[in-house]
Design an enzyme around this catalytic site. Sequence first.
Site, PDB file in Angstrom:
ATOM      1  N   PHE A 114       0.089  21.761  -9.827  1.00 28.36           N
ATOM      2  CA  PHE A 114       1.058  22.513  -9.013  1.00 28.36           C
ATOM      3  C   PHE A 114       0.411  23.176  -7.803  1.00 28.36           C
ATOM      4  O   PHE A 114       0.927  24.159  -7.286  1.00 28.36           O
ATOM      5  CB  PHE A 114       1.801  23.548  -9.871  1.00 28.36           C
ATOM      6  N   GLY A 148       0.025  14.137 -14.151  1.00 32.00           N
ATOM      7  CA  GLY A 148       1.089  14.164 -15.144  1.00 32.00           C
ATOM      8  C   GLY A 148       2.390  13.700 -14.522  1.00 32.00           C
ATOM      9  O   GLY A 148       3.412  13.592 -15.179  1.00 32.00           O
ATOM     10  N   ARG A 199      13.471   6.030  -1.830  1.00 32.03           N
ATOM     11  CA  ARG A 199      13.481   5.112  -2.950  1.00 32.03           C
ATOM     12  C   ARG A 199      12.666   5.681  -4.102  1.00 32.03           C
ATOM     13  O   ARG A 199      11.513   6.045  -3.915  1.00 32.03           O
ATOM     14  CB  ARG A 199      12.867   3.789  -2.507  1.00 32.03           C
ATOM     15  N   LEU A 212      10.467   5.163  -7.112  1.00 35.61           N
ATOM     16  CA  LEU A 212       9.648   4.041  -7.583  1.00 35.61           C
ATOM     17  C   LEU A 212       9.831   3.851  -9.081  1.00 35.61           C
ATOM     18  O   LEU A 212       9.691   2.751  -9.597  1.00 35.61           O
ATOM     19  CB  LEU A 212       8.176   4.296  -7.258  1.00 35.61           C
ATOM     20  N   LYS A 250      12.550   7.137 -14.147  1.00 37.12           N
ATOM     21  CA  LYS A 250      12.246   8.096 -15.197  1.00 37.12           C
ATOM     22  C   LYS A 250      11.288   9.173 -14.682  1.00 37.12           C
ATOM     23  O   LYS A 250      11.543  10.371 -14.834  1.00 37.12           O
ATOM     24  CB  LYS A 250      11.613   7.354 -16.366  1.00 37.12           C
ATOM     25  N   THR A 251      10.190   8.751 -14.069  1.00 38.89           N
ATOM     26  CA  THR A 251       9.230   9.747 -13.597  1.00 38.89           C
ATOM     27  C   THR A 251       9.817  10.532 -12.427  1.00 38.89           C
ATOM     28  O   THR A 251       9.545  11.724 -12.286  1.00 38.89           O
ATOM     29  CB  THR A 251       7.883   9.103 -13.203  1.00 38.89           C
ATOM     30  N   GLU A 268      18.349  -6.069  10.622  1.00 37.51           N
ATOM     31  CA  GLU A 268      16.990  -5.553  10.702  1.00 37.51           C
ATOM     32  C   GLU A 268      16.169  -6.296  11.758  1.00 37.51           C
ATOM     33  O   GLU A 268      15.402  -5.687  12.499  1.00 37.51           O
ATOM     34  CB  GLU A 268      16.334  -5.687   9.338  1.00 37.51           C
TER      35      GLU A 268
END
Lengths: 332, 1138
Positions: free
Chosen positions: B251, B478, B639, B641, B644-645, B719
Site C-alpha cells: 500500500f 498480492g 480493460r 486483465l 477476479k483480481t 481504426e
Amino acid sequence: MNPFTYKRATDQSGAIREVAGNANAKFLAGGTNLIDLMKMNVQQPAELVDINRLALKRIEKTPTGLRIGALASNSEVATNALVRENFPVLSEALLAGASPQLRNMATVGGNLLQRTRCYYFMDTAFPCNKRVPGSGCPAIPGFNRIHAILGASDKCIAVHPSDMAVALAALDAVVNVEGAAGARQIPIIDFHRLPGDTPHVDTNLRADELIVSVDLPSSAFARRSRYLKIRDRAQYAFALVSVAAALDVQQGRIGAARLALGGVAHKPWRALEAEKILTGAQANAQTFKAAAEAVVKDAVPQKHNAFKIELARRAVVRLLSDVAGVMTGGAA
Amino acid sequence: MSVSQQSKTTNQTKSVVGRPLDRVDGRLKVTGGARFAAEWPLENMAHAVLLSSTIANGRIKSFDTSAAEKAPGVLHVMTHENAPRLKPVFTNPAEGDAAGRRVPLQSPVVYYAGQYIAMVVAETLEQAKHAAELIRVTYDEQPPAADLDKERGKAYVPKQKVAGKPADSLRGDVDAGLRAADARVDETYRTPTEHHNPMEPHATIAAWDGDKITVYDATQYTYGVRHSVAMSFGIPEENVHVVCKFTGGAFGCKGTVWAHVPLAAAAARQVRRPVKLVTMRQQMFANMGHRAETEQHVTLGAKRDGHLTAIIHEGISHTSVYDEYVEPFSKPTHMLYACDNFKASQRLVALNVGTPTFMRAPGETSGMFALESALDELAYKLNLDPIQLRLINHADTDPDEKLPWSTKLLKESYRVGAETFGWSRRKPQPASMREGHYLVGMGMATAVYPVNHFPSSARVTIRQDGSAVAESSTHDLGTGTYTILTQIACETLGLPIERVEVIIGDTNLPKAMVSGGSSTAMSVGTSVQGAARAALAKLVDAAHADQRSPLYGASADQIVARDGRLALKSDTTKSETFTDILTRAGMKEVEGSYDTQFNDREKKFSSHAFGAHFAEVRVDRDFGEVRITRFAGVFDIGRALNMKTAESQMRGGIIMGLGMALMEETVLDANLGIIVNRDLAEYHVPVHADVPMIDIVLLENFDEPLMNELQAVVNAYAEVRARGGRAALATVVSVVGSAYRRPGARMLVTEDGQTVGAISGGCLERDAVEHARQVITSDTACVVEYDTRGDEDIVWGLGLGCNGVVRVLLESLHEGSGGARALQFVADCLRVRKSGVIATVIDAGRAINQERGAADQESGADRSTKIGARLPFDERDDEHASSAPGGLFVDALSPFDESGARIREDARVALTSGRAMTRVYEAGAGRTEIFFDVICRPRPLVVFGAEHDAAPLIRLAQTLGWHVTVVDTRARRATRERFASADSVVLCRAEDVTARFTVTRDTVAVVMTHSYLDDVELLRALLPSPACYVGILGPKQRTEKLLAQARAEGSWFTDAELARLHSPVGIDIGAETPEEIALSVVAEIKAACDGRGAGFLRDRNAPIHDERAATTAPPEFEIGAHAAARERATSVACGSSS
C-alpha cells in the site's frame, strides 16, 4: 522478552506449590494475554507453570446452579446449552469479545485475570503506575478516550477489558480459588479492585492462588439477562461502554435486578444503587432513566472520554428496555 | 486495440486475458510454499533486532550496552558510536541535508519516538530481543512538536511541488467567482494520520560475499533497493542482488527503502554472516511512513442552477522535522470538475514524527473526502441531488491540463451506480430514513485516479519443450501480478496457462520500476506482451527459413500462434509445434526482450480512471455507532486483465476506504510525541463484520456488444482510418456451386496484410490479400473470380470439399469511396439494429461510358466501369438513394431511368426475402451487373433474469444469430463474465424497463427472473408493449397470479396483448434441464414469429420451406444465377473505384 523457565503441571496441588515457591512464577493457561505482554516486555515472569493439563475444564450442574471449570475455553462456555438457557448474558458477553481463534484459546480463569489495554500500560516507552509503581500516569494528561469514568484514582484511570467479567458481575458469580493456604470463595464483586494508590494490584487473588472454577447461582433474573457492547468496530474491539442487565419482571413490576457495566472502571462495575431503584419499580422508561442516572451520578470524565457518561446512560436505558421488553422510544 | 488483436478476439472466443483466472500462485500462498522475504533459509544466519527511541525529541547522552554485550548469543551491538559510516541516499537531487538525516545510527540526534537508536545481532531472535531490552539509554530530552494544532503557526511553504503542481496554484479569478456565486460553502475537514499496515512486516535478509551482497527484502521496488544499498555502501549497483518473490501487502510503505535495510546490510558485514532483520509491528508505526494528518479548507461558490463559479482547496499537512513529504490532498481538485476559477494552496507543519509517505492513493484519499463532502454540502444548500450537481459540473475535458480525456465514463458510472444501488429510493431530508434504532443514510462520491505508467522491461523465452518463461524484476504485492503476466504471455504466445512460467522479483531480471501508483499491469504487462511477440518473431524466423517447415517462406504477419503451434492464418492446418521448429533448428530456446517507454511529453490526452461510489450507512441514533450496510462501486478502469483480481482490487480499495473513513486513526500522545495505538488491536482496520456486501461493476463489462464479424470489420476500418492507414475491402459477391462462405462475406485487408473477417474457409484469403494490396496501391476496384471446380482444386489446394465459383469484389477504401460508404451504412445498420440492402455495381459494360457526362473527362480517369459504386436502402426508407448526396450509383445509371426504378424494386425484394442476389440490367448498349447484399436485422431477444438457467437459452439464441440482451435487476449476477455470449448485459430495475428499452414489433421477450415481484413489474411493462412474443417461465397458476396482481396494481390487458403471452413458455418436448428448456423456448419463439404450428413436419401437408421466399425472390435472381454462365477467367473486370 526475558528468559524464563517453563514447567508443565500434572496436578493441581503441585502447580500451586510450584508457583508458591517462586515469587516470579505465573500460571499459564490460554496465554492469549500473558504471552503478548511478555513479548512486549510488559511482564517478565521468570517461570511459567502450564496448567492446561489440569482437570479444570468441566461445565457441570450443581444443586444451586452451574459450576464452570477455570480452564473451560471461552468458546465452550459461550456455546454451552446450560449457559445459553440459564445465563444468556454470559454467552452474549463472551461472543462479543475477541475473535473465534482467541476464544478457542482463552480460558475463564485467564479472562478474569487479563490486564488492562491502556496504551500507556502496554508500551514500556511510557511511564505507568500500574507497570512501574510510582513512575506516573501519562494517560491522565494524555490520550484517554478509552479510560475510566468511574472509580478511578489520580494514580490510574485504566479500565478492565473483560466482557465476560461484566456478565459474571451481573450474575452474582463466585470465584473458587485454591492456594497454598487452602481453598476459598471470592464473590465476583470483590475479586477485582479499584486502582486507589496501588493500581499495580488488579485483583484480590493472592500470588499463590489458582482459580479453579466459577459458580453461577440460578435465578429468574439470570435467565432473563442480556449484554450490550458499544465499540468502534463491529467485532474484535474492546468495549467503549458495555452493559450486562438481568431482570425478573412480573406483571410489569421488577422483582429483582442486576446491572453491571464494562469499559467504565478499573473493574467490572456493578451498579448497586441503580439496582435499588429498579427493584420493585415499574418496568418503564422512567424507571430505566432513573437507574441510568444513578449509574453515572459519580462519573468523572477525562479530557477525551466525557462521551462515555452519556453513552453509558443511553446504553443502560436501551438494554433495560430490551430485557424488559419495553419500548422506550430511545434515550436521547 | 490493433487490427491484429481485433482479429484475434473475433476468432478466438476463449481469450485468456480478461478471464477471471484463479491466482496462479494461490496454491503456493495457502500451502506456505510462497517464500516471503523473511523466509529464505540461509545457512549460519544471525538475527538482528532494532532498539527504538523512547523519546521524540532530543539527543542521546549515553548508552550502557555492557549487559547487552554480555548477554548469551550476542554477536554485536551497534549504536551511532560504533556504526559504520553509511552514505546518504538521494532520492531526488534537491533534498540536500534531508538525505543525510535519513541515514540511521549516524548521530545522537533523536527526531521522533521509535527512531532506531541501536541494533543487536545475536544467534537467535529471542537472544537479540532480550539483549536489546538490556541496553540502558540516557537522553537529553526536549519537548516534542507533536500536535498539529499547536504547531500550525509554524506552517511553511513546501520546498517541493505538490504532486507535480506548485504549492500555490491559481486558475481564473476565485474572488470574482465567489462574488458571482448564489450559494457558497466554506467547510473545514480533518483527516487523521493513518498507517498502511500490510500483513507482512518489513523484513530484510542481507548476505555478503566479499563486496557483493544479496538482499532479500519485502519491497515494492527491487531495483530501488539495489540502488539504495549500493549508494549507502559506495559499491557498484551490479554488486547488489535484490530478491523479492512475494510481497505480503504494501500500500505504498514498501516503495521506499527505510532504515532497516542498510542496517541489516551493515550488521551482516559486521558479523560476516547472513543477517535477518524483521521489524516489529510496533516499529512499523514509527519508521515506515504513514499518511499524514491533514486539515483542509474547501470553499465552493455556485450559481443557483448548480454550476460552480469557484473552488478553493487549501490546508495543512504534517511532515517530519528532518525531511519533507507533502500529502497532496489538492491534487484531484485541479481536474475533477469544470470550473474556471480555481485555487489550491498547501502548507506543511513539521512534527517530531517519522516522515510521512505515499499511502494508497496519496492525495486522492484525503483530498476527495474533503472535496466530495463539500459538494454534498452544496447539493444540500441548492436542493439538488448530489449526482445531479456532479453531472452539472462534469468536466468534459481536463480543465487543468486543457486536454481531452483518453476515456471518461463518469456519467455512465453515476447512472449505472444509481441503478445498481437503488439511488432513487434515497430521501434527502436528514434523518428521514429510519429502521428501528437506526438512522439510514445513502451517499455517493466520485472516484478518480490518474493512469500512471513507468518504463519497464521484460524478457520472454520460448523453450524447446514447448513451454515459455516470462521474466521481469517487477513485484506481486498480492495484487495478482503473477497471474496477469501469465495471462498476457499465454495469450500472446498461444500457450495454455500451465505451460507459461512467470519469474519476477529479482534484480538479475530485466528492470521494472516501483510497483506503485497502479502502474504495474500497464507498464510491465506491455513489456511482457512485447517480449512475447519478439520471441515469437524469432520462432517465425526459424520456421520461415526452414524448407522442411510447412511454414517455409511465410512472413510473421501470415502466422498465428495457437495451442503451442505456429500456424498459417489462412490455413491453420498448416502448422507445427514450437518444439518441432526449435528442435529442427537446433535451438534450445528463443528469447525476446522488450523495453516499454511512454512518451508523456507529447501527450495528447489526459488519462484517468473514473468511477462512482455508493454507500448505505446506518447510525445508531442513541450510540452514534456507524455501520455500512450496502456498498456499490462502478468503475471505468479500461480493460480488466483478470476480472477476479481486478474486482478484488476494487473491493479491497473500498474496504480500506471504509476503514479510513470510519475507524483508522493513528494517535500521537500530544505531550510525549509517542504513538499510543501502535498495534492492530488498538489501530482498528475493518474486520469481516464491518464489511457489507460490495457490488462491483467494471464498466468495460457493461453493455459492450460482443463483436460479430461484420462489426469487427467495421471497427477495424474505423481504426485504420483513425491512424491514417489504408485498407481494402474484399466482399464475396457471388457463389456458384458450393463454397464455404455465402455472398456478402467480407474481409478487411490493411496495407501491411493484416486481415479482419474472412471470405472463405481459409483457402482464398492468401490470394485475396495479394490482390487487395494491389488495389490499395493502385487505388482501384476489381472483381476476382475463383473457380474451385475440377482440376483447379489442386491449384488452390482446397481439399475442403468446395466445388464452385466464387467472385470477390476487391476495392480500395478511402473517404467517400463506395466501399467506405457501404461500411458506413453497415455500421449504421448495426448500431441501430435495422435491416438494409446495399446494391453494388460489380460489372458495367462500355455502353454506359458512352453516355457519361463531363465530370469523368475532367478527372481524366478511365471510367469505363463504375465497379464498387453503391446504393444503400434501409428498411424504413427505400428512397435512401434519392437522398444520397451525389450518389455515384445514380450517376452510373442516370441514362436508365427505368433501371433506377427496377433497381429499387429489386432492392425491396432482397430486403423482404432477406436474401442476397445479383441481377443484370441492360439498357441500350449498356449492361450493368448489380449485387444486392442484405444486412439482416437480427431477431432481438431480451432475456429478463440472470440466473443460471438463462445461459443455455442465450447460447442457443446466439447460435441462431439472434441479438441477445440480458437484463437483470441484480448487479452481481448480470456480468459479462457470466453471459459472455450475450450481445449486451444490462442492469435495470424491473419498473424501469420501458424507460430503458425501445421495444419494437419484432422484440421477443422471455421473463425468467425467478422473482415474483419483478415478474409482476415486467408483465405490466411488456404486455402493453409492441413486443411480438412475451414468454414467462413458471406454471400457469403462477402466471395467473402474476396477472391478477398486475391487474390489482391498475394494469389492464387487451385480448390481443394477452395473446402474445406464452405461459408456461416453450413447446411440449418434455424439457427438463435448462438446456432442454432453452431448446423448447427457442423453438416456440421461432415457430410463433414465423407463424408455424411447431408440430411434427411429417404431419405437415405443405412444402417444408415457406412459399413466400420463392415468390418474393424468383430463382432466376438468386445468388450466382448469372455467374454460372461465366468463363473461368480469374480477373474479369477492373476499374477505378470512383
